[in-house]
Motif scaffolding. Sequence first.
Motif, PDB file in Angstrom:
ATOM      1  N   SER A   1      82.631  40.720  80.345  1.00 40.51           N
ATOM      2  CA  SER A   1      82.265  41.889  80.482  1.00 40.51           C
ATOM      3  C   SER A   1      82.007  42.854  79.241  1.00 40.51           C
ATOM      4  CB  SER A   1      82.950  42.632  81.655  1.00 40.51           C
ATOM      5  OG  SER A   1      84.417  42.890  81.129  1.00 40.51           O
ATOM      6  N   VAL A   2      82.591  42.451  78.322  1.00 41.69           N
ATOM      7  CA  VAL A   2      82.768  43.386  77.171  1.00 41.69           C
ATOM      8  C   VAL A   2      82.443  42.910  75.989  1.00 41.69           C
ATOM      9  CG1 VAL A   2      84.774  44.759  78.137  1.00 41.69           C
ATOM     10  CG2 VAL A   2      85.073  42.970  76.500  1.00 41.69           C
ATOM     11  N   CYS A   3      81.975  41.680  75.752  1.00 39.12           N
ATOM     12  CA  CYS A   3      81.538  40.972  74.442  1.00 39.12           C
ATOM     13  C   CYS A   3      80.019  40.994  74.126  1.00 39.12           C
ATOM     14  CB  CYS A   3      81.836  39.440  74.650  1.00 39.12           C
ATOM     15  SG  CYS A   3      81.266  38.576  73.164  1.00 39.12           S
ATOM     16  N   PRO A   4      79.816  41.870  73.117  1.00 38.51           N
ATOM     17  CA  PRO A   4      78.543  42.416  72.745  1.00 38.51           C
ATOM     18  C   PRO A   4      77.635  41.125  72.458  1.00 38.51           C
ATOM     19  CG  PRO A   4      80.075  43.465  71.519  1.00 38.51           C
ATOM     20  CD  PRO A   4      80.981  42.484  72.301  1.00 38.51           C
ATOM     21  N   THR A   5      78.170  40.088  71.705  1.00 34.59           N
ATOM     22  CA  THR A   5      77.329  38.706  71.547  1.00 34.59           C
ATOM     23  C   THR A   5      77.145  38.047  72.935  1.00 34.59           C
ATOM     24  OG1 THR A   5      79.461  37.555  71.288  1.00 34.59           O
ATOM     25  CG2 THR A   5      78.289  38.668  69.123  1.00 34.59           C
ATOM     26  N   TYR A   6      78.025  38.077  73.755  1.00 39.17           N
ATOM     27  CA  TYR A   6      77.601  37.293  75.051  1.00 39.17           C
ATOM     28  C   TYR A   6      76.497  38.349  75.707  1.00 39.17           C
ATOM     29  CZ  TYR A   6      77.597  35.604  79.767  1.00 39.17           C
ATOM     30  OH  TYR A   6      77.139  35.141  81.038  1.00 39.17           O
TER      31      TYR A   6
ATOM     32  N   GLY B   1      84.657  30.584  75.704  1.00 45.43           N
ATOM     33  CA  GLY B   1      83.573  29.406  75.158  1.00 45.43           C
ATOM     34  C   GLY B   1      84.175  29.405  73.539  1.00 45.43           C
ATOM     35  N   ARG B   2      84.367  30.600  72.845  1.00 47.81           N
ATOM     36  CA  ARG B   2      84.729  30.562  71.589  1.00 47.81           C
ATOM     37  C   ARG B   2      86.186  30.011  71.144  1.00 47.81           C
ATOM     38  NH1 ARG B   2      81.707  35.704  70.489  1.00 47.81           N
ATOM     39  NH2 ARG B   2      79.877  35.142  69.148  1.00 47.81           N
ATOM     40  N   ASN B   3      87.079  30.207  72.229  1.00 47.39           N
ATOM     41  CA  ASN B   3      88.461  29.643  72.181  1.00 47.39           C
ATOM     42  C   ASN B   3      88.444  28.344  72.403  1.00 47.39           C
ATOM     43  OD1 ASN B   3      89.553  32.178  71.447  1.00 47.39           O
ATOM     44  ND2 ASN B   3      90.121  32.922  73.555  1.00 47.39           N
TER      45      ASN B   3
ATOM     46  N   GLN C   1      79.576  33.595  64.390  1.00 43.22           N
ATOM     47  CA  GLN C   1      78.971  34.613  65.055  1.00 43.22           C
ATOM     48  C   GLN C   1      79.793  35.644  65.927  1.00 43.22           C
ATOM     49  OE1 GLN C   1      74.674  34.098  65.963  1.00 43.22           O
ATOM     50  NE2 GLN C   1      74.681  32.767  64.339  1.00 43.22           N
ATOM     51  N   CYS C   2      81.160  35.455  65.867  1.00 44.32           N
ATOM     52  CA  CYS C   2      81.978  36.252  66.653  1.00 44.32           C
ATOM     53  C   CYS C   2      82.078  37.539  65.452  1.00 44.32           C
ATOM     54  CB  CYS C   2      83.565  35.818  66.789  1.00 44.32           C
ATOM     55  SG  CYS C   2      84.476  37.048  67.362  1.00 44.32           S
ATOM     56  N   LEU C   3      82.017  38.959  66.155  1.00 45.81           N
ATOM     57  CA  LEU C   3      81.902  39.932  65.526  1.00 45.81           C
ATOM     58  C   LEU C   3      83.431  40.427  65.254  1.00 45.81           C
ATOM     59  CD1 LEU C   3      79.734  42.010  67.966  1.00 45.81           C
ATOM     60  CD2 LEU C   3      79.120  41.707  65.323  1.00 45.81           C
ATOM     61  N   LEU C   4      84.314  39.790  65.541  1.00 49.07           N
ATOM     62  CA  LEU C   4      85.894  40.259  65.375  1.00 49.07           C
ATOM     63  C   LEU C   4      86.012  41.513  65.568  1.00 49.07           C
ATOM     64  CD1 LEU C   4      86.386  38.476  61.796  1.00 49.07           C
ATOM     65  CD2 LEU C   4      86.537  37.518  63.805  1.00 49.07           C
ATOM     66  N   CYS C   5      85.422  42.133  66.714  1.00 45.67           N
ATOM     67  CA  CYS C   5      85.658  43.332  67.313  1.00 45.67           C
ATOM     68  C   CYS C   5      86.596  43.700  67.934  1.00 45.67           C
ATOM     69  CB  CYS C   5      84.182  44.004  67.959  1.00 45.67           C
ATOM     70  SG  CYS C   5      83.924  43.107  69.679  1.00 45.67           S
ATOM     71  N   GLY C   6      87.295  42.677  68.641  1.00 42.21           N
ATOM     72  CA  GLY C   6      88.545  42.889  69.376  1.00 42.21           C
ATOM     73  C   GLY C   6      88.433  43.428  70.683  1.00 42.21           C
ATOM     74  N   ALA C   7      86.977  43.453  71.077  1.00 49.86           N
ATOM     75  CA  ALA C   7      87.012  44.143  72.550  1.00 49.86           C
ATOM     76  C   ALA C   7      87.490  43.208  73.583  1.00 49.86           C
ATOM     77  CB  ALA C   7      85.313  44.564  72.627  1.00 49.86           C
ATOM     78  N   CYS C   8      87.450  41.940  73.518  1.00 48.53           N
ATOM     79  CA  CYS C   8      87.823  41.042  74.390  1.00 48.53           C
ATOM     80  C   CYS C   8      89.340  40.970  74.640  1.00 48.53           C
ATOM     81  CB  CYS C   8      87.481  39.568  73.900  1.00 48.53           C
ATOM     82  SG  CYS C   8      87.943  39.105  72.395  1.00 48.53           S
ATOM     83  N   GLN C   9      90.024  41.038  73.675  1.00 47.50           N
ATOM     84  CA  GLN C   9      91.565  41.605  73.701  1.00 47.50           C
ATOM     85  C   GLN C   9      91.891  42.519  74.556  1.00 47.50           C
ATOM     86  OE1 GLN C   9      93.755  41.925  69.860  1.00 47.50           O
ATOM     87  NE2 GLN C   9      95.579  42.261  71.242  1.00 47.50           N
TER      88      GLN C   9
ATOM     89  N   LYS D   1      94.183  37.048  71.046  1.00 51.21           N
ATOM     90  CA  LYS D   1      93.765  37.828  69.909  1.00 51.21           C
ATOM     91  C   LYS D   1      92.556  36.696  69.420  1.00 51.21           C
ATOM     92  CE  LYS D   1      97.832  40.181  68.563  1.00 51.21           C
ATOM     93  NZ  LYS D   1      99.213  39.955  68.140  1.00 51.21           N
ATOM     94  N   THR D   2      91.310  36.829  70.058  1.00 54.56           N
ATOM     95  CA  THR D   2      90.586  36.028  69.744  1.00 54.56           C
ATOM     96  C   THR D   2      89.731  36.146  68.363  1.00 54.56           C
ATOM     97  OG1 THR D   2      89.755  35.804  72.174  1.00 54.56           O
ATOM     98  CG2 THR D   2      88.121  35.295  70.315  1.00 54.56           C
ATOM     99  N   ASP D   3      89.982  37.446  67.776  1.00 58.37           N
ATOM    100  CA  ASP D   3      89.483  37.734  66.636  1.00 58.37           C
ATOM    101  C   ASP D   3      90.230  36.873  65.437  1.00 58.37           C
ATOM    102  OD1 ASP D   3      91.609  39.284  67.171  1.00 58.37           O
ATOM    103  OD2 ASP D   3      90.758  40.955  65.821  1.00 58.37           O
TER     104      ASP D   3
HETATM  105  S1  SF4 Z   1      85.909  39.518  69.180  1.00 57.82           S
HETATM  106 FE1  SF4 Z   1      85.738  38.993  71.332  1.00 57.82          FE
HETATM  107  S2  SF4 Z   1      84.354  40.510  72.248  1.00 57.82           S
HETATM  108 FE2  SF4 Z   1      84.046  40.773  69.969  1.00 57.82          FE
HETATM  109  S3  SF4 Z   1      82.416  39.358  69.625  1.00 57.82           S
HETATM  110 FE3  SF4 Z   1      84.335  38.223  69.231  1.00 57.82          FE
HETATM  111  S4  SF4 Z   1      84.533  37.262  71.349  1.00 57.82           S
HETATM  112 FE4  SF4 Z   1      82.950  38.664  71.718  1.00 57.82          FE
END
Ligand code: SF4
Length: 442
Positions: A39-44, A56-58, A81-89, A97-99
Motif C-alpha cells: 500500500s505504501v511502496c512508491p515503486t510498486y 518481492g525484493r526480500n 531500483q528500491c528507493l531505500l525510502c523506508g516507507a514499507c518498514q 528493514k527492507t532498505d
Molecule cells: S524502501 Fe520499501 S517502500 Fe521504499 S521503494 Fe524500497 S521496497 Fe518500496
Amino acid sequence: MSDATDHRPRAGELEGQADHTAHALDELLRCNRCGFCVSVCPTYRATLNELFVARGRNFLADRLLRGESLAEDDYAEPVFQCLLCGACQVVCRSSVKTDEVMVAARHRHWCNRGRPALLRFFFDHLLPNPRLLRRVVRLVGLGKRTGLSSLARSLGLLRWINVRLEAADALVESIPRSFLRDRLHRLGFRRTEVGATAAWVLPRPKGTAGPRLVYFIGCGTDLQLPEAGEAALRVLNAGGCELVVPEHLCCGLPPFSYGDLDAARLLATRNLEILSHFQADGIVTDCGSCAAFLSRYGELLGPSGEAFSAKVFDFAEVAVNLPLPRLRSSLRVTYHDPCHLVRGKSVRDEPREVLRRCGYELIELPEADWCCGGAGTYNIMHPQLSLSVLERKMRNIGTTGAPVVATSCPACIIQLSYGVRRFGPKVEVLHVAQLVARALAD
Ligand code: SF4
Ligand code: SF4
C-alpha cells in the motif's frame, strides 16, 4: 572477468560482508510475505510489479544472500531500483528493514561481480578528494554555460554515450558559478588552521550566547544549492550561534546506498578524524540525508561513531530552539518530508514548527512523506521509474494550491525543481532555511 570490473576483496570487505549478510538474513526471517507493504511502496504504485515492492525484493534478496546462483537479470532491477525510502518498514508489522536488506544485497552483488570502473572512480577517487570533485563539477558547469551540453543533448550525443548522462543533464538546469565554500569569506567567516586541518569560523554576533556548532556542508548544498546553505548559515548566526565549517568529505551516503560499504566506511572514518579536531556543542547540516547518515556512523564505526552521531542535528532541529524572525504578511507554504530525515532521523514536526513560527501558513501536503523519486542519484540511474514517482508527488503538490513547496534536503529540492519544469505546477521550491532567511529580511 571484464577489465572494467575489479573483483578483489578490499580491506575488511569479507568481514563486513559477513556482518551485513547476517544482519540482513535476520531481518529477512521476519518477512512473512503478508504484503502490507504494497500500500505504501512508491515503486510498486508506479509499476504494479510484485518484484518492485518489499515482499518481492526480500524474496530475491533472501536467495541472493543465501548464496543461490541467480542470473543478474532475475534480481538486479528490483534490488537496485528500491528507493531505500523506508516507507514499507513503517507499515510492516514485523518492522522488516527492507532498505538495509537491499543495501546488503547490493553489497553482495558487487562482491560477486566486481564494481564497474565508473563506480570505482566515483567512490574511491572523486568523493574522497573534494578538490577534484569541485574541478569536475566546475567543468560540467562550463559545459552548461557555453551551451555545449545542450548541443550534445539535442544531437543525441549524451544518450549515445550513456542514457544516464542525458538524465543527469536534464535534471540539473545549471551549475552555480561559485560554490558555498567559495562564499564563506563573503559571509564573514575567517579561515583558521587547526593542527593538520583547517576550518572557517564565524563568531557569534555581539551580545548573543548561542551554541558553538560545526556546520557540515553536504555535497549537494555546496555544489548545486549554495544559496540554501548561505540562508542556513545566516539564520543560525543571527540566532546567536558560533559556526565552524571544517574541510570534511562527503558523508558517505552515496557509496553506502550502492552497497559499497568499504567506500562508505572510509569516508566516515576520515570525517570522524577531521571533525574530532573541533570542540562543539553539536554538528548541524542543512541536508536531511547527510543528517540521517551522519547519525548512523555508530552502526558503521562502533562506539566512536556513536558518540559523534548523538550530536548530529538537522537545521530545523536547531532553528526551532532559536529566536526566529516573523514575516509581516503570511504566505501559504506546503512541506515535503525527505525520506531519510523523516524516517531515518524522525524529524517531522520541527521544520513545520519553524515555518509556522516564522508566520507561514502551512498547508499539509497529501502523502507528504512519500519519496519524490530523487533518492540521491536514483533519478540519474533509473530515470523512468524516478519520473513516475515524481509525477505523483507533483500532482499532490498541485492539490494544495500553495505557491511554495519547502523541504529540507538538497536532493529533494533538485528533484522537485525538475518536477516543476517537467510536470508543473509552477511553484517555488525552497529549503526551510531560505524561508526563514526570507522572514529575517522582511
Ligand atoms: S524502501 Fe520499501 S517502500 Fe521504499 S521503494 Fe524500497 S521496497 Fe518500496
Ligand atoms: S516486508 Fe513486512 S509488510 Fe512487506 S511482506 Fe514482508 S512482513 Fe509483510
